[in-house]
Scaffold this motif. Structure first.
Motif, PDB file in Angstrom:
ATOM      1  N   ILE A   1       1.053  -0.956  -0.049  1.00 42.50           N
ATOM      2  CA  ILE A   1      -0.122  -0.146  -0.330  1.00 42.50           C
ATOM      3  C   ILE A   1       1.104   1.248   0.081  1.00 42.50           C
ATOM      4  O   ILE A   1       2.103   1.269   0.899  1.00 42.50           O
ATOM      5  CB  ILE A   1      -1.196  -0.375   1.400  1.00 42.50           C
ATOM      6  N   THR A   2       1.207   2.365  -1.099  1.00 42.03           N
ATOM      7  CA  THR A   2       1.954   3.589  -1.000  1.00 42.03           C
ATOM      8  C   THR A   2       0.703   4.093   0.012  1.00 42.03           C
ATOM      9  O   THR A   2      -0.275   4.344   0.615  1.00 42.03           O
ATOM     10  CB  THR A   2       1.499   4.596  -2.780  1.00 42.03           C
ATOM     11  N   ILE A   3       1.862   5.276   0.619  1.00 40.62           N
ATOM     12  CA  ILE A   3       1.594   6.790   0.897  1.00 40.62           C
ATOM     13  C   ILE A   3       0.115   6.919   0.800  1.00 40.62           C
ATOM     14  O   ILE A   3      -0.503   7.194   1.481  1.00 40.62           O
ATOM     15  CB  ILE A   3       2.945   7.141   0.850  1.00 40.62           C
TER      16      ILE A   3
ATOM     17  N   LYS B   1      -7.130   7.198   1.562  1.00 44.52           N
ATOM     18  CA  LYS B   1      -8.613   6.360   2.063  1.00 44.52           C
ATOM     19  C   LYS B   1      -8.535   7.285   3.776  1.00 44.52           C
ATOM     20  O   LYS B   1      -9.637   7.357   4.564  1.00 44.52           O
ATOM     21  CB  LYS B   1      -7.998   4.615   2.987  1.00 44.52           C
ATOM     22  N   HIS B   2      -7.564   8.308   4.324  1.00 47.04           N
ATOM     23  CA  HIS B   2      -7.507   8.909   5.770  1.00 47.04           C
ATOM     24  C   HIS B   2      -7.274  10.469   5.511  1.00 47.04           C
ATOM     25  O   HIS B   2      -6.124  10.500   5.640  1.00 47.04           O
ATOM     26  CB  HIS B   2      -6.827   8.374   6.413  1.00 47.04           C
ATOM     27  N   PRO B   3      -7.738  11.417   4.402  1.00 49.25           N
ATOM     28  CA  PRO B   3      -7.755  12.121   3.795  1.00 49.25           C
ATOM     29  C   PRO B   3      -7.619  13.556   4.980  1.00 49.25           C
ATOM     30  O   PRO B   3      -6.894  14.527   5.100  1.00 49.25           O
ATOM     31  CB  PRO B   3      -8.009  12.302   3.045  1.00 49.25           C
ATOM     32  N   TRP B   4      -8.240  13.274   6.427  1.00 58.75           N
ATOM     33  CA  TRP B   4      -8.316  13.701   7.318  1.00 58.75           C
ATOM     34  C   TRP B   4      -6.876  13.793   8.419  1.00 58.75           C
ATOM     35  O   TRP B   4      -6.281  14.484   8.864  1.00 58.75           O
ATOM     36  CB  TRP B   4      -9.008  14.190   8.324  1.00 58.75           C
ATOM     37  N   LEU B   5      -6.250  13.413   8.469  1.00 58.69           N
ATOM     38  CA  LEU B   5      -4.761  12.960   8.259  1.00 58.69           C
ATOM     39  C   LEU B   5      -3.308  13.071   7.969  1.00 58.69           C
ATOM     40  O   LEU B   5      -2.393  14.202   9.121  1.00 58.69           O
ATOM     41  CB  LEU B   5      -3.960  11.059   8.043  1.00 58.69           C
ATOM     42  N   ASP B   6      -3.575  14.585   6.487  1.00 56.32           N
ATOM     43  CA  ASP B   6      -2.612  14.894   6.293  1.00 56.32           C
ATOM     44  C   ASP B   6      -3.042  16.002   5.888  1.00 56.32           C
ATOM     45  O   ASP B   6      -3.318  16.158   4.496  1.00 56.32           O
ATOM     46  CB  ASP B   6      -2.195  14.036   4.935  1.00 56.32           C
ATOM     47  N   VAL B   7      -1.894  17.243   7.167  1.00 55.62           N
ATOM     48  CA  VAL B   7      -3.411  18.426   6.915  1.00 55.62           C
ATOM     49  C   VAL B   7      -2.483  19.393   7.399  1.00 55.62           C
ATOM     50  O   VAL B   7      -2.464  20.883   7.378  1.00 55.62           O
ATOM     51  CB  VAL B   7      -4.033  18.737   8.176  1.00 55.62           C
TER      52      VAL B   7
ATOM     53  N   ARG C   1       6.751  14.418  -0.883  1.00 57.05           N
ATOM     54  CA  ARG C   1       6.244  14.877  -0.071  1.00 57.05           C
ATOM     55  C   ARG C   1       6.465  15.002   1.151  1.00 57.05           C
ATOM     56  O   ARG C   1       6.496  13.899   2.191  1.00 57.05           O
ATOM     57  CB  ARG C   1       5.009  14.952   0.201  1.00 57.05           C
ATOM     58  N   TRP C   2       7.713  15.339   2.132  1.00 57.56           N
ATOM     59  CA  TRP C   2       8.047  14.873   3.228  1.00 57.56           C
ATOM     60  C   TRP C   2       7.606  14.444   4.144  1.00 57.56           C
ATOM     61  O   TRP C   2       7.182  13.785   5.074  1.00 57.56           O
ATOM     62  CB  TRP C   2       9.618  15.109   3.497  1.00 57.56           C
ATOM     63  N   GLU C   3       6.528  16.063   4.514  1.00 61.23           N
ATOM     64  CA  GLU C   3       5.872  15.999   5.571  1.00 61.23           C
ATOM     65  C   GLU C   3       4.565  14.964   6.051  1.00 61.23           C
ATOM     66  O   GLU C   3       4.408  14.513   6.893  1.00 61.23           O
ATOM     67  CB  GLU C   3       5.106  17.410   6.259  1.00 61.23           C
ATOM     68  N   THR C   4       3.847  14.592   4.550  1.00 55.24           N
ATOM     69  CA  THR C   4       3.227  13.544   4.142  1.00 55.24           C
ATOM     70  C   THR C   4       3.528  12.305   4.266  1.00 55.24           C
ATOM     71  O   THR C   4       2.261  11.098   5.350  1.00 55.24           O
ATOM     72  CB  THR C   4       2.189  13.475   2.323  1.00 55.24           C
ATOM     73  N   ASN C   5       4.633  11.802   3.989  1.00 59.13           N
ATOM     74  CA  ASN C   5       4.823  10.750   4.455  1.00 59.13           C
ATOM     75  C   ASN C   5       5.644  10.704   6.024  1.00 59.13           C
ATOM     76  O   ASN C   5       5.162   9.378   6.610  1.00 59.13           O
ATOM     77  CB  ASN C   5       6.604  10.048   4.253  1.00 59.13           C
ATOM     78  N   LEU C   6       5.898  11.343   6.258  1.00 64.13           N
ATOM     79  CA  LEU C   6       6.170  11.676   7.742  1.00 64.13           C
ATOM     80  C   LEU C   6       5.248  11.855   8.827  1.00 64.13           C
ATOM     81  O   LEU C   6       5.193  10.520   9.899  1.00 64.13           O
ATOM     82  CB  LEU C   6       7.113  12.502   8.184  1.00 64.13           C
ATOM     83  N   GLN C   7       4.450  11.986   8.869  1.00 66.54           N
ATOM     84  CA  GLN C   7       2.749  11.996   8.896  1.00 66.54           C
ATOM     85  C   GLN C   7       2.149  11.022   9.611  1.00 66.54           C
ATOM     86  O   GLN C   7       2.050   9.724  10.666  1.00 66.54           O
ATOM     87  CB  GLN C   7       1.527  13.125   8.655  1.00 66.54           C
ATOM     88  N   LEU C   8       1.978  10.174   7.720  1.00 67.66           N
ATOM     89  CA  LEU C   8       1.207   8.577   7.983  1.00 67.66           C
ATOM     90  C   LEU C   8       2.165   7.567   8.206  1.00 67.66           C
ATOM     91  O   LEU C   8       1.776   6.669   8.916  1.00 67.66           O
ATOM     92  CB  LEU C   8       0.541   8.644   6.425  1.00 67.66           C
ATOM     93  N   ILE C   9       3.633   7.487   8.542  1.00 66.91           N
ATOM     94  CA  ILE C   9       4.162   6.101   8.944  1.00 66.91           C
ATOM     95  C   ILE C   9       4.292   6.814  10.475  1.00 66.91           C
ATOM     96  O   ILE C   9       4.403   5.976  11.171  1.00 66.91           O
ATOM     97  CB  ILE C   9       5.602   6.643   8.379  1.00 66.91           C
TER      98      ILE C   9
END
Length: 362
Positions: free
Chosen positions: A113-115, A121-127, A157-165
């Motif tokens: 599954i990619t970032i 699936k969880h768009p509110w996690l990346d803000v 997008r480092w902020e997105t990857n860091l947040q979701l990981i």
């Protein structure tokens, strides 16, 4: 031949997409008139953003005959993941760039599954990026349980990857759930390519995946007070990477029906760091049991990150506090291992040196 070559790519054969002139000269000495290699050769790169075949195609820029390099001669930073079979059936979150699903599936992963998919699936996690915040709260139920994280290389997008990981690590694989700091150790993390920086067309080295990992490690520790743990670290200078490369060297020699056992490997690179790390995961060792060259010699070239005017301190105790160590957090600084066996101007000089040392006359 009783020896083989492990060639770094960036800073040794190319700078970015530009071939280094000495590389063309070097490879004229390594192939016969039919375009076959005279000695076993593996190209070892810490890149992880493409399939082996594409990297082999890129290397064809150095050759007249496009059939001279096969994908079996190319080792990406993620290549050893083929041996981590117990993760192949599990749902894994993959981070990096390029055709991530193709890369993961080629390595044997059945449920990657990619970032970006996780974010959908969880768009509110990346803000962090206000322009990408969802206008309407989506309540889509995402049932997959992420059982491990695979870091292929630096993402965009480092902020997105860091947040979701971080979300995956702090929820035991159920991002969107509340954080539970007591869930430690977290789900397994397998990381490829620890390079802090790498050499491209710019005059100074650029951020590598190691820089992203520094960010992830420090964010995790800042939030939890605990160290992020890696199930496996691969890519140069990991011991696992060189053992797998040796396995590929021996496979080449066997395919060509060369009877002489491979005694020495020459690692030709732009970085002097060869680390004697203690691998966490050892399940792969049985598959590489036959890989046991008597010697591995490092040949450092001056066309990459290495600066020939810097010196390695002799006092190890001082070096720990006074030397800037660019290696990964989990690797020990050992001046004896950082010092290369040989230093030469470029890869062409490296080939000449090895032929001389081995008394090998093509």
């Amino acid at each position: 031949p009783s020896f083989g070559f492990l060639f770094d790519i960036d800073g040794v054969l190319v700078r970015g997409k530009t071939p280094i002139p000495a590389a063309k000269t070097a490879f004229q000495k390594l192939v016969n008139s039919q375009g076959q290699f005279l000695v076993p050769v593996v190209f070892v790169t810490n890149a992880g953003n493409c399939l082996r075949q594409k990297k082999a195609d890129q290397l064809h820029l150095l050759f007249l005959n496009p059939k001279q390099i096969s994908q079996d001669q190319v080792m990406m930073s993620h290549s050893p993941l083929r041996m981590f079979k117990r993760y192949h059936e599990k749902c894994v979150l993959v981070s990096g760039q390029g055709p991530l699903l193709d890369i993961a599936q080629d390595l044997g992963f059945c449920q990657p599954i990619t970032i970006e998919t996780l974010r959908e699936k969880h768009p509110w996690l990346d803000v962090v990026d206000h322009d990408r915040r969802p206008n309407v709260l989506v309540s889509e139920y995402f049932c997959s349980h992420i059982l491990s994280v695979v870091l292929f290389g630096e993402p965009v997008r480092w902020e997105t990857n860091l947040q979701l990981i971080i979300d995956v690590l702090l929820t035991s694989g159920y991002p969107g759930n509340p954080y539970h700091h007591e869930n430690y150790p977290h789900v397994p993390v397998l990381a490829c390519n620890m390079d802090l920086m790498w050499v491209a067309e710019a005059q100074s080295p650029r951020f590598g995946h190691g820089t992203f990992m520094v960010c992830l490690e420090n964010i995790y520790k800042k939030i939890t007070g605990k160290d992020l743990k890696y199930e496996a670290l691969m890519g140069k200078p990991s011991k696992l990477t060189y053992q797998y490369a040796e396995y590929l060297i021996r496979a080449q020699a066997a395919e060509r029906q060369w009877k002489q056992p491979i005694q020495t490997l020459y690692a030709v690179g732009g970085s002097a760091t060869l680390s004697r790390d203690d691998e966490i995961d050892t399940s792969w060792e049985n598959e590489l049991a036959s890989a046991a060259a008597a010697h591995c010699r490092s040949v450092l070239v001056c066309t990459g990150v290495y600066n020939p005017h810097t010196e390695v301190p002799l006092d190890t105790r001082q070096s720990i506090t006074e030397t800037v160590f660019h290696g990964h957090r989990d690797f020990r600084f050992d001046p004896g291992l950082v010092e290369p066996d040989h230093i030469v101007p470029d890869v062409d000089a490296a080939v000449d040196l090895v032929f001389q040392l081995e008394n090998f006359a093509p």
